[in-house]
Design a protein around this motif. Structure first.
Motif, PDB file in Angstrom:
ATOM      1  N   UNK A  67       0.796  -1.228   0.000  1.00  0.00           N
ATOM      2  CA  UNK A  67       0.000   0.000   0.000  1.00  0.00           C
ATOM      3  C   UNK A  67       0.831   1.282   0.000  1.00  0.00           C
ATOM      4  N   UNK A  68       2.145   1.191   0.280  1.00  0.00           N
ATOM      5  CA  UNK A  68       2.990   2.391   0.239  1.00  0.00           C
ATOM      6  C   UNK A  68       4.305   2.086  -0.465  1.00  0.00           C
ATOM      7  N   UNK A  69       4.253   1.290  -1.513  1.00  0.00           N
ATOM      8  CA  UNK A  69       5.477   0.922  -2.223  1.00  0.00           C
ATOM      9  C   UNK A  69       6.167   2.132  -2.847  1.00  0.00           C
ATOM     10  N   UNK A  70       5.397   3.177  -3.122  1.00  0.00           N
ATOM     11  CA  UNK A  70       6.011   4.378  -3.691  1.00  0.00           C
ATOM     12  C   UNK A  70       6.819   5.154  -2.661  1.00  0.00           C
ATOM     13  N   UNK A  71       6.643   4.830  -1.379  1.00  0.00           N
ATOM     14  CA  UNK A  71       7.304   5.578  -0.309  1.00  0.00           C
ATOM     15  C   UNK A  71       8.378   4.763   0.398  1.00  0.00           C
ATOM     16  N   UNK A  72       8.256   3.441   0.409  1.00  0.00           N
ATOM     17  CA  UNK A  72       9.126   2.567   1.211  1.00  0.00           C
ATOM     18  C   UNK A  72       9.899   1.623   0.305  1.00  0.00           C
ATOM     19  N   UNK A  73      11.226   1.685   0.388  1.00  0.00           N
ATOM     20  CA  UNK A  73      12.059   0.794  -0.404  1.00  0.00           C
ATOM     21  C   UNK A  73      13.445   1.375  -0.603  1.00  0.00           C
ATOM     22  N   UNK A  74      14.318   0.656  -1.271  1.00  0.00           N
ATOM     23  CA  UNK A  74      15.680   1.143  -1.495  1.00  0.00           C
ATOM     24  C   UNK A  74      15.685   2.461  -2.264  1.00  0.00           C
ATOM     25  N   UNK A  75      16.329   3.475  -1.689  1.00  0.00           N
ATOM     26  CA  UNK A  75      16.443   4.765  -2.338  1.00  0.00           C
ATOM     27  C   UNK A  75      15.195   5.619  -2.306  1.00  0.00           C
ATOM     28  N   UNK A  76      14.121   5.147  -1.687  1.00  0.00           N
ATOM     29  CA  UNK A  76      12.869   5.897  -1.608  1.00  0.00           C
ATOM     30  C   UNK A  76      12.864   6.770  -0.353  1.00  0.00           C
ATOM     31  N   UNK A  77      11.843   7.614  -0.174  1.00  0.00           N
ATOM     32  CA  UNK A  77      11.852   8.509   0.989  1.00  0.00           C
ATOM     33  C   UNK A  77      12.069   7.799   2.321  1.00  0.00           C
ATOM     34  N   UNK A  78      11.442   6.661   2.526  1.00  0.00           N
ATOM     35  CA  UNK A  78      11.771   5.811   3.681  1.00  0.00           C
ATOM     36  C   UNK A  78      12.659   4.709   3.129  1.00  0.00           C
ATOM     37  N   UNK A  79      13.948   4.949   3.202  1.00  0.00           N
ATOM     38  CA  UNK A  79      14.963   4.200   2.469  1.00  0.00           C
ATOM     39  C   UNK A  79      15.341   2.928   3.228  1.00  0.00           C
ATOM     40  N   UNK A  80      14.970   1.775   2.671  1.00  0.00           N
ATOM     41  CA  UNK A  80      15.275   0.515   3.351  1.00  0.00           C
ATOM     42  C   UNK A  80      16.738   0.108   3.204  1.00  0.00           C
ATOM     43  N   UNK A 335       2.910  21.223   7.860  1.00  0.00           N
ATOM     44  CA  UNK A 335       2.732  21.678   6.492  1.00  0.00           C
ATOM     45  C   UNK A 335       1.386  21.191   5.970  1.00  0.00           C
ATOM     46  N   UNK A 336       0.666  22.086   5.299  1.00  0.00           N
ATOM     47  CA  UNK A 336      -0.516  21.701   4.542  1.00  0.00           C
ATOM     48  C   UNK A 336      -0.119  21.613   3.080  1.00  0.00           C
ATOM     49  N   UNK A 337      -0.331  20.446   2.483  1.00  0.00           N
ATOM     50  CA  UNK A 337       0.029  20.232   1.090  1.00  0.00           C
ATOM     51  C   UNK A 337      -1.197  20.343   0.198  1.00  0.00           C
ATOM     52  N   UNK A 338      -0.984  20.810  -1.008  1.00  0.00           N
ATOM     53  CA  UNK A 338      -2.055  20.906  -1.984  1.00  0.00           C
ATOM     54  C   UNK A 338      -2.085  19.642  -2.833  1.00  0.00           C
ATOM     55  N   UNK A 339      -3.256  19.004  -2.878  1.00  0.00           N
ATOM     56  CA  UNK A 339      -3.427  17.783  -3.659  1.00  0.00           C
ATOM     57  C   UNK A 339      -4.912  17.631  -3.977  1.00  0.00           C
ATOM     58  N   UNK A 340      -5.260  17.069  -5.115  1.00  0.00           N
ATOM     59  CA  UNK A 340      -6.665  16.995  -5.510  1.00  0.00           C
ATOM     60  C   UNK A 340      -7.378  15.732  -5.053  1.00  0.00           C
ATOM     61  N   UNK A 341      -6.694  14.856  -4.329  1.00  0.00           N
ATOM     62  CA  UNK A 341      -7.215  13.508  -4.118  1.00  0.00           C
ATOM     63  C   UNK A 341      -8.021  13.320  -2.839  1.00  0.00           C
ATOM     64  N   UNK A 342      -8.152  14.344  -2.009  1.00  0.00           N
ATOM     65  CA  UNK A 342      -8.863  14.179  -0.749  1.00  0.00           C
ATOM     66  C   UNK A 342      -8.013  13.476   0.290  1.00  0.00           C
ATOM     67  N   UNK A 343      -8.690  12.770   1.207  1.00  0.00           N
ATOM     68  CA  UNK A 343      -7.996  12.114   2.310  1.00  0.00           C
ATOM     69  C   UNK A 343      -6.966  11.097   1.813  1.00  0.00           C
ATOM     70  N   UNK A 351       4.273  14.357  -4.902  1.00  0.00           N
ATOM     71  CA  UNK A 351       5.724  14.481  -4.725  1.00  0.00           C
ATOM     72  C   UNK A 351       6.129  15.345  -3.546  1.00  0.00           C
ATOM     73  N   UNK A 352       5.337  16.353  -3.212  1.00  0.00           N
ATOM     74  CA  UNK A 352       5.678  17.200  -2.070  1.00  0.00           C
ATOM     75  C   UNK A 352       5.684  16.394  -0.779  1.00  0.00           C
ATOM     76  N   UNK A 353       4.800  15.394  -0.674  1.00  0.00           N
ATOM     77  CA  UNK A 353       4.795  14.542   0.517  1.00  0.00           C
ATOM     78  C   UNK A 353       6.072  13.709   0.581  1.00  0.00           C
ATOM     79  N   UNK A 354       6.529  13.224  -0.559  1.00  0.00           N
ATOM     80  CA  UNK A 354       7.779  12.465  -0.585  1.00  0.00           C
ATOM     81  C   UNK A 354       8.916  13.275   0.027  1.00  0.00           C
ATOM     82  N   UNK A 355       8.980  14.553  -0.354  1.00  0.00           N
ATOM     83  CA  UNK A 355      10.057  15.401   0.148  1.00  0.00           C
ATOM     84  C   UNK A 355       9.928  15.637   1.649  1.00  0.00           C
TER      85      UNK A 355
END
Length: 362
Positions: A67-80, A335-343, A351-355
């Motif tokens: 469910x969070x593969x875009x965030x967790x893994x080698x070289x990702x924001x949560x870098x395993x 920080x409040x981020x701007x995104x169109x997707x809701x919750x 991408x701003x959340x990644x940073x």
């Protein structure tokens, strides 16, 4: 549901806010990345209502990515490559941790005999897991939505266990509107003839009620702008309205798909228990009516993130927590981020959340 997740049984009975103990509590979990010799690089990820431990690996029931593969893994924001990531299925759920579908001491499923639990009870289970793994202090605890509630509860009730606390799209207590939406879902499940007071294991399951509950909840995870951009009033596979009650509109078809898919991976009784735990969550109430008191003397660093299109846990909820942390003298960024997707923005491509995540956990 036939699979054997990685799990352990807690050595001591788990005390519960509702009274009594849960003996032989089982916690299912996944880990990613190597634990440092001094055990200083562990990050605990806490999942949302219908989430699970498969944050960065293929789900064993659906075959879908974590469910969070875009965030967790080698070289990702949560870098395993740097951190040892732990994600556990909360008690009350149905992906291997103790819950209503688990077998009770008498050999039958607990069903509605399973004790009603709270967010703090879930975190007690997580702390028990950390103890069993020999991890005294986390580099960070991270959670979105219900996971954010768990992160806050860990910080407030076990303040020495995490150096950093990252809370995304969450709240310190459920509002009347939040409770109302959950009650709608629970009533849909309990109105299904197959629910049978929760005693449906081994027979037909209340899939229709659970699907409706999921559909109602899923609407709260989205934004009007997002729904309009994705579906508008477009018809589904037909040139004109049917003048019937099939899914004429694309958005109707989408919700039905979400509902039916959910029944293949989740237990209806678990949905009842977890939504009730979220409704009971009120961190200020747990600490004498003062949210600031919940964080008094807390040594951790905090970061709160909200999204401008999230109407389930709007930015005001995060600001309320930030003000309490400021009053308690705790170091906090927001920080409040701007995104169109809701919750659901915390799960999607923002991408701003990644940073923010990368910068804070490092």
């Amino acid at each position: 549901m036939t699979f054997e997740p990685q799990s352990l049984t807690l050595p001591d009975p788990l005390p519960l806010d509702g009274g009594g103990m849960l003996a032989d509590a089982r916690i299912a979990y996944e880990t990613y990345g190597e634990l440092a010799p001094d055990r200083s690089n562990a990050i605990l990820l806490c999942h949302a209502l219908t989430g699970d431990q498969y944050v960065a690996s293929t789900h064993p029931l659906t075959g879908k990515p974590g469910w969070w593969e875009r965030m967790v893994g080698p070289g990702l924001p949560i870098d395993t490559d740097r951190y040892h990531v732990i994600c556990a299925n909360v008690i009350g759920s149905c992906l291997g941790s103790s819950g209503p579908a688990s077998i009770a001491p008498d050999g039958a499923p607990y069903a509605m005999r399973f004790p009603v639990i709270t967010i703090r009870d879930m975190v007690r289970g997580l702390v028990g897991l950390l103890d069993a793994l020999g991890i005294e202090r986390l580099h960070a605890v991270v959670g979105g939505s219900m996971g954010g509630m768990q992160a806050l509860s860990l910080a407030a009730n076990w303040p020495e266990r995490a150096q950093r606390v990252l809370v995304i799209a969450s709240t310190s207590r459920h509002s009347a509107q939040n409770i109302a939406f959950h009650e709608l879902g629970r009533q849909a499940i309990m109105a299904d003839p197959n629910w049978r007071q929760g005693e449906y294991y081994g027979s037909d399951t209340p899939d229709n009620g659970l699907a409706v509950a999921r559909m109602a909840a899923h609407i709260t995870y989205l934004s009007e702008d997002g729904l309009t951009a994705k579906f508008g009033r477009n018809l589904q596979d037909r040139p004109e309205k049917s003048f019937g009650f099939d899914a004429d509109f694309q958005v109707e078809s989408y919700l039905r798909y979400q509902g039916s898919g959910f029944t293949r991976r989740f237990d209806a009784n678990s949905y009842l228990y977890i939504t009730r735990a979220m409704d009971y969550f009120d961190l200020a109430e747990e600490h004498g009516g003062s949210l600031a008191q919940a964080f008094a003397g807390n040594p951790a660093r905090f970061c709160l993130v909200s999204f401008d299109s999230d109407w389930l846990y709007p930015t005001a909820e995060s600001r309320h927590i930030v003000h309490a942390l400021n009053a308690a003298g705790a170091p906090v960024s927001f920080v409040e981020l701007s995104a169109p997707f809701g919750h659901d923005s915390f799960l999607l491509d923002v991408p701003a959340l990644d940073r923010v995540v990368k910068g804070f956990v490092e």
